[in-house]
Design a protein around this motif. Sequence first.
Motif, PDB file in Angstrom:
ATOM      1  N   GLN A 190       0.684  -1.529   0.007  1.00 56.92           N
ATOM      2  CA  GLN A 190       0.278   0.107   0.040  1.00 56.92           C
ATOM      3  C   GLN A 190       1.130   1.473   0.090  1.00 56.92           C
ATOM      4  OE1 GLN A 190      -3.111   2.081   3.008  1.00 56.92           O
ATOM      5  NE2 GLN A 190      -3.501  -0.210   2.625  1.00 56.92           N
ATOM      6  N   TYR A 212       1.893   1.928  -4.114  1.00 57.01           N
ATOM      7  CA  TYR A 212       0.938   1.587  -4.434  1.00 57.01           C
ATOM      8  C   TYR A 212       0.279   3.354  -3.995  1.00 57.01           C
ATOM      9  CZ  TYR A 212      -3.258   0.828  -6.255  1.00 57.01           C
ATOM     10  OH  TYR A 212      -4.855   1.145  -7.470  1.00 57.01           O
ATOM     11  N   ASN A 213       0.291   3.693  -2.975  1.00 63.67           N
ATOM     12  CA  ASN A 213      -0.236   5.244  -2.446  1.00 63.67           C
ATOM     13  C   ASN A 213       0.558   6.869  -3.076  1.00 63.67           C
ATOM     14  OD1 ASN A 213      -2.596   3.975  -1.193  1.00 63.67           O
ATOM     15  ND2 ASN A 213      -1.858   4.670   0.487  1.00 63.67           N
ATOM     16  N   ARG A 221       4.248   2.646  -9.131  1.00 58.29           N
ATOM     17  CA  ARG A 221       3.018   0.367  -9.651  1.00 58.29           C
ATOM     18  C   ARG A 221       4.122  -0.531 -10.284  1.00 58.29           C
ATOM     19  NH1 ARG A 221      -0.028   3.774  -7.605  1.00 58.29           N
ATOM     20  NH2 ARG A 221      -2.197   4.101  -8.929  1.00 58.29           N
ATOM     21  N   MET A 244      -6.416  -3.232   0.025  1.00 60.64           N
ATOM     22  CA  MET A 244      -5.461  -3.033  -0.915  1.00 60.64           C
ATOM     23  C   MET A 244      -5.184  -4.274  -1.593  1.00 60.64           C
ATOM     24  SD  MET A 244      -3.100  -1.585  -2.008  1.00 60.64           S
ATOM     25  CE  MET A 244      -1.413  -1.435  -2.961  1.00 60.64           C
ATOM     26  N   HIS A 292      -7.544  -3.227  -4.509  1.00 62.21           N
ATOM     27  CA  HIS A 292      -6.406  -2.609  -5.290  1.00 62.21           C
ATOM     28  C   HIS A 292      -5.121  -3.630  -6.409  1.00 62.21           C
ATOM     29  CE1 HIS A 292      -7.499   1.278  -4.273  1.00 62.21           C
ATOM     30  NE2 HIS A 292      -7.792   0.775  -2.941  1.00 62.21           N
ATOM     31  N   GLU A 303      -6.640  -3.663  -9.748  1.00 57.73           N
ATOM     32  CA  GLU A 303      -6.596  -3.004 -10.670  1.00 57.73           C
ATOM     33  C   GLU A 303      -5.558  -2.551 -11.089  1.00 57.73           C
ATOM     34  OE1 GLU A 303      -7.731   0.986  -8.180  1.00 57.73           O
ATOM     35  OE2 GLU A 303      -9.977   0.143  -7.789  1.00 57.73           O
ATOM     36  N   GLU A 337     -14.189   0.624   1.844  1.00 56.37           N
ATOM     37  CA  GLU A 337     -14.131  -0.565   0.677  1.00 56.37           C
ATOM     38  C   GLU A 337     -14.622  -1.339   0.802  1.00 56.37           C
ATOM     39  OE1 GLU A 337      -9.761   1.352  -1.562  1.00 56.37           O
ATOM     40  OE2 GLU A 337      -9.080   0.903   0.317  1.00 56.37           O
TER      41      GLU A 337
END
Length: 268
Positions: free
Chosen positions: A52, A55-56, A60, A90, A94, A97, A151
């Motif tokens: 996370q 990612y934040n 990537r 996450m 995510h 994604e 979420e």
Amino acid sequence: MVKQDRARKPRIGLFVTCVVDLMRPSVGFAAVKLLENAGCTVEVPEQTCCGQPTYNSGDRATTRSIAERTITEFRGYDYVVAPSGSCAAMIKAHYPELFADDPNWLPRANELAARTFELTSFLVDVLGVTRVDATFDGAVTYHDSCSGLRELGVRSQPRKLLASVEGLTLVEMEESDVCCGFGGTFAVKYSEISGAIVEAKAKHVVAAGAPTLLAGDLGCLLNMAGKLSRDGEPVRVRHVAEILAGMTDDPPIGVAKEAQRTGKEAAR
């Protein structure tokens, strides 16, 4: 939903989370106790971060590397459970994604996401647990952490379990569903905004009048405990899993063991 053979115990891969591992291992042990009491077999595979923070931060490539390792390490478990709404989100929300453009890894990410749950949600929504064998003498107030609430829909589940704790009274604070200001790297990038948010949150915690503050994400708890301590407020801060498991021998978050021992002796 994963089909479960009811003739055997569900095999759980516990995603401990790096913050729990490094800052509050008692939360991990409490999660194990709750899951085993609910009839599960719990294992802790080799793991690191959920990815996370990177990612934040927009990294990537590093996040994908972390996610690939997580997906690989947690193969074969009936479910993956984390005592953290943010880490569970996450993985669940995510990871798919992250691999949306990768036909090789996307099916694996979706498969892992389908069997990943936050701890209280798993106990209530998947296992149907309605009661825990725990006692706690006093009132608590509860903070709904953002990722778990928004979420994953985690709100009623911890409250349902807390209602079964003998001696415990839940006092709802104002704006319990508003952010505490932590937000992982947000608190580092935007420290002034984060500070203003946690200041408002601390005021609501104190106004609730409960001696103990609970939440399901350790990052949020560390943030709020730090602010309350700096303000000189005596509110004790704990992860909800510790209360539900009846594991409160360790001092509250931010309180040294020596300070807890001295306080007990003074009360005698």
